[in-house]
Design a protein around this motif. Structure first.
Motif, short mmCIF file in Angstrom:
data_model
loop_
_atom_site.label_atom_id
_atom_site.label_comp_id
_atom_site.label_asym_id
_atom_site.label_seq_id
_atom_site.Cartn_x
_atom_site.Cartn_y
_atom_site.Cartn_z
N ASN A 280 0.88 -1.16 0.00
CA ASN A 280 0.00 0.00 0.00
C ASN A 280 0.92 1.22 0.00
O ASN A 280 1.70 1.39 0.93
CB ASN A 280 -0.89 -0.02 1.26
N PRO A 281 0.89 2.04 -1.05
CA PRO A 281 1.86 3.14 -1.16
C PRO A 281 1.78 4.14 -0.02
O PRO A 281 2.72 4.91 0.20
CB PRO A 281 1.50 3.81 -2.49
N LEU A 282 0.66 4.14 0.69
CA LEU A 282 0.52 5.10 1.79
C LEU A 282 1.29 4.65 3.03
O LEU A 282 1.58 5.43 3.91
CB LEU A 282 -0.96 5.27 2.16
N ARG A 283 1.58 3.34 3.09
CA ARG A 283 2.27 2.82 4.28
C ARG A 283 3.78 2.99 4.15
O ARG A 283 4.33 2.89 3.05
CB ARG A 283 1.94 1.33 4.46
N THR A 284 4.44 3.17 5.28
CA THR A 284 5.90 3.26 5.25
C THR A 284 6.50 1.87 5.11
O THR A 284 7.47 1.66 4.39
CB THR A 284 6.41 3.91 6.56
N ALA B 18 -6.20 -2.11 -7.32
CA ALA B 18 -5.10 -1.19 -6.97
C ALA B 18 -5.60 0.13 -6.42
O ALA B 18 -5.10 0.60 -5.40
CB ALA B 18 -4.23 -0.95 -8.20
N PHE B 19 -6.58 0.72 -7.10
CA PHE B 19 -6.92 2.10 -6.76
C PHE B 19 -8.18 2.25 -5.93
O PHE B 19 -8.37 3.27 -5.29
CB PHE B 19 -7.01 2.94 -8.04
N ASN C 114 -9.51 -0.61 -3.94
CA ASN C 114 -9.25 -1.40 -2.73
C ASN C 114 -7.86 -1.13 -2.16
O ASN C 114 -7.53 -1.63 -1.10
CB ASN C 114 -9.40 -2.89 -3.02
N LYS C 115 -7.07 -0.37 -2.89
CA LYS C 115 -5.71 0.03 -2.46
C LYS C 115 -4.83 -1.16 -2.11
O LYS C 115 -4.03 -1.11 -1.20
CB LYS C 115 -5.79 1.01 -1.29
N MET D 288 -2.24 -2.86 -3.88
CA MET D 288 -1.42 -2.84 -5.10
C MET D 288 -0.60 -4.11 -5.27
O MET D 288 -0.24 -4.44 -6.40
CB MET D 288 -0.53 -1.61 -5.09
#
Lengths: 285, 434
Positions: free
Chosen positions: A32-36, A248-249, A251-252, A254
């Motif tokens: 998930n691109p939002l997670r570090t 991907a977009f 349900n986020k 990826m």
């Protein structure tokens, strides 16, 4: 010479090779691109594919769409190209080519929106004509499971014919006229000339058209996004490209979306290799 | 050479089209409030605030921004409004890059859950949150909460159950009272429904909509004493879950009260929009659609339609509600104090009440919902206010996915003949494997 090619190679690497590589790596993560921090999950995303009914439905819909649309597209465009090529007046030939190519110029999203209105149950022109001419009750084209893919196929045929008409026309124009003159002397008619001269000598064009049309149809997305809203009723209009987008977009997820994308990539690659071997042409004129 | 001519013609056509597109299509993605044009001095802090385009809401937001800037001359709020369809993607992309984006977001609660564990939003300051929590209804905070912290401040109670649109002229014509019980509602729907071929001339009770199908079903379960979740697990496949779904299926297959148009999206019209075109008798929906009926469809409330209490299926007045719109602050903002100052300013009771009245949204705070000024200003909210205490937070999951899967299941049962029990079990499996 290498330096001349460098800019395009950089472009190719940045926008094609790198994303494919990144997608491949991503498919092994719960990404998930939002997670570090994103966990490495190995082949878990691919294992999940084998147990996902929506993935199998999307795969089935994709194959249905591709294997119905591509042969129809090739048959129709071949006939149209032949009819155009048989016209004597060159301006008329050019006009028809432009006419058939026009839908290709229009953005697919825009023309899909127009077709969505045509398919409208109550106010669409298709249902109005059917009711007016044949007294057929309104049909829910895009909201009925069995009709949504055929409706998208019909639109795609209209929207995508132009390219192949042009390519087949170019191929036909390249066939030396000697063959036709000899056939005329032997008394061959137009149908005989088409099947015995035009079709066999279009071998290279055919091979190219089949490969490119299959690849592009496996990747089609815009018309499904617009016409089969939210994947259509009970996912009847969900194809792999839409499932990738949704996973991907919306349900986020990826990582899982990348696993589906890699599967589609492999599917296209295997199919293209097989098709290239079957349609191999090793002669010229 | 004909092919060359073709290419020439094509090139010319494309050049003309490109020129037209360049002239006509160069519009900006976002509408901003023109702050760039005003002078921002060095000692002023500029905060960007992202919202979606909604004329009614944007006007009220501008008023609040103007009031805030007048009271805080050292802070400038730069509002940017994006088209609704792009809004979530814009938020997501801006947060993913960890730079750019906005300082403050107008955030839908249903999206908040996706971001909660990523640390992209700043936790609400504890003192401020304590005040908010004390007076809030349960559902308005649900999605903003994660691991004991809150990442958003509610601006509304998003309610999709408890009220319905009724076709006033038709009720008057048939000399009928608005239904007081569920059975009365269905009886009326049966009497007035007029099928026309494959579709309908007039629908009695048009409940299969993108939101309404899920909310009607979950309320039927809750009001009958059931539950659809056990902790984090979905448990729709209980006797109550199956029985209530069978009831809804029968309304389509046996009673023929409506069809699946509302969830197959074929006409791009939701049931409430068909209602505003005079095509149905009763449609369950949230009160936020009332201004749309008046403004977009030119109807007169009280004459052409009304918004009344929708009877509960079971004995308990319970329903599920998801977290609605709220304000969230970017964790990467350079000016967190100023950002929270703006959020606190907006959340002041009188100001929020004014905002809720102007935007026809239900206040998130109990004290505001029961403030006589609210129902006086928005009388059609009265039936909803009385049932808000029965609202239960829908749960920590992506609500769009649930609504989509419930719609798919419903289509599967009606069109494919899948048994209700099998379909509901499959729904649990799908949702639990997300």
């Amino acid at each position: 010479m290498f330096f001349v090619l460098l800019p395009i190679l950089l472009l190719y690497f940045t926008f094609l090779v790198l994303p494919i590589g990144a997608g491949f790596v991503m498919s092994f993560f719960d990404y998930n691109p939002l997670r570090t921090n994103n966990d490495f999950v190995g082949l878990a995303n691919f294992a999940r594919l084998t147990n996902d009914p929506v993935f199998f439905k999307a795969l089935r819909n994709t194959l249905y769409f591709v294997f119905a649309t591509v042969p129809l597209n090739i048959i129709i465009t071949l006939i149209i190209a032949q009819l155009i090529s048989s016209l004597d007046w060159s301006k008329l030939r050019a006009s028809f080519r432009v006419l058939f190519f026009m839908p290709c110029i229009a953005p697919l999203v825009a023309s899909s929106m127009v077709w969505k209105q045509l398919y409208n149950v109550r106010y669409g022109i298709i249902n109005s004509m059917l009711e007016g001419l044949f007294n057929i009750q309104p049909i829910n084209w895009l909201g009925t499971q069995s009709l949504v893919i055929p409706s998208v196929i019909l639109f795609t045929l209209w929207a995508d014919m132009g390219y192949n008409v042009i390519i087949f026309s170019a191929g036909m124009d390249g066939i030396p006229s000697d063959f036709y003159e000899a056939a005329n002397i032997d008394g061959a008619g137009p149908i005989s000339r088409f099947f015995n001269i035009t079709l066999p000598l279009l071998g290279r064009t055919f091979s190219f058209v089949i490969a490119m049309t299959f690849i592009s149809h496996f990747q089609m997305f815009a018309q499904f996004q617009v016409l089969a809203t939210k994947g259509g009723p009970n996912n009847a209009g969900t194809v792999l490209t839409y499932l990738i987008y949704k996973t991907a977009f919306q349900n986020k997820n990826m990582g899982y979306a990348s696993a589906i994308a890699i599967t589609l990539f492999l599917l296209i690659m295997i199919f293209t290799i097989v098709q290239q071997r079957v349609n191999r042409v090793d002669w010229g004129y | 050479m004909s092919l060359r001519k073709f290419l020439k013609t094509l090139m010319l056509t494309m050049v003309v089209i490109c020129a037209l597109v360049l002239v006509a299509g160069c519009t900006s993605a976002a509408e901003d409030d023109g702050t760039d044009a005003t002078t921002v001095t060095d000692d002023q802090t500029v905060l960007t605030f992202w919202v979606h385009i909604d004329n009614l809401w944007n006007a009220e937001q501008d008023k609040i921004i103007a009031e805030f800037e007048a009271e805080n001359p050292d802070i400038v709020i730069k509002k940017e409004a994006f088209p609704w369809d792009d809004f979530e993607a814009k938020i997501q992309t801006s947060l993913a890059t960890k730079e750019g984006g906005a300082d403050i977001y107008l955030l839908w609660g249903g999206w908040a859950g996706d971001y909660a564990d990523t640390g992209v939003f700043s936790p609400v300051p504890a003192d401020f949150m304590a005040e908010v929590k004390e007076d809030s209804y349960e559902p308005v905070l649900g999605s903003f909460e994660y691991d004991g912290n809150y990442y958003g401040v509610p601006l509304e109670f998003n309610n999709e159950y408890g009220g319905m649109l009724v076709n006033t002229p038709k009720f008057e014509e048939l000399e009928l009272d608005y239904p007081a019980t569920w059975d009365e509602m269905i009886d009326i729907a049966r009497d007035v429904t007029v099928p026309k071929g494959n579709t309908f001339e007039f629908r009695g009770f048009d409940f299969p909509g993108e939101d309404s199908l899920t909310y009607v079903w979950t309320s039927m379960i809750l009001s009958s004493g059931g539950q659809y979740m056990d902790g984090d697990e979905f448990t729709f496949a209980t006797p109550i879950g199956i029985e209530t779904m069978q009831t809804l299926v029968d309304y389509i297959k046996v009673d023929g009260l409506t069809d699946l148009d509302g969830i197959t999206n074929a006409e791009e019209q939701e049931p409430y929009q068909k209602f505003f075109l005079g095509e149905s008798m009763m449609v369950p929906r949230g009160p936020w659609v009332v201004p749309e009926g008046e403004e977009e469809y030119g109807l007169t409330y009280g004459v052409d339609f009304e918004f009344v209490s929708m009877p509960f299926y079971g004995a308990d007045k319970k329903f599920a509600a998801e977290t609605g719109w709220g304000l969230a602050v970017n964790a990467a903002t350079q000016n967190p104090d100023a950002a929270w100052k703006f959020v606190e300013f907006w959340s002041q009771k009188d100001r929020l009440l004014e905002y809720n009245i102007a935007t026809a949204t239900i206040p998130p705070y109990k004290s505001l919902a029961h403030d006589p000024r609210f129902v006086e200003a928005v009388p059609y909210m009265a039936p909803i206010i009385d049932i808000l205490d029965g609202g239960q937070f829908i749960g920590h999951f992506n609500t769009s996915t649930l609504k989509e899967e419930v719609a798919n299941m419903f289509v599967d049962i009606i069109d494919n003949g899948t048994s209700v029990e099998d379909a509901v079990k499959a729904l649990d499996d799908i949702m639990n494997n997300q």
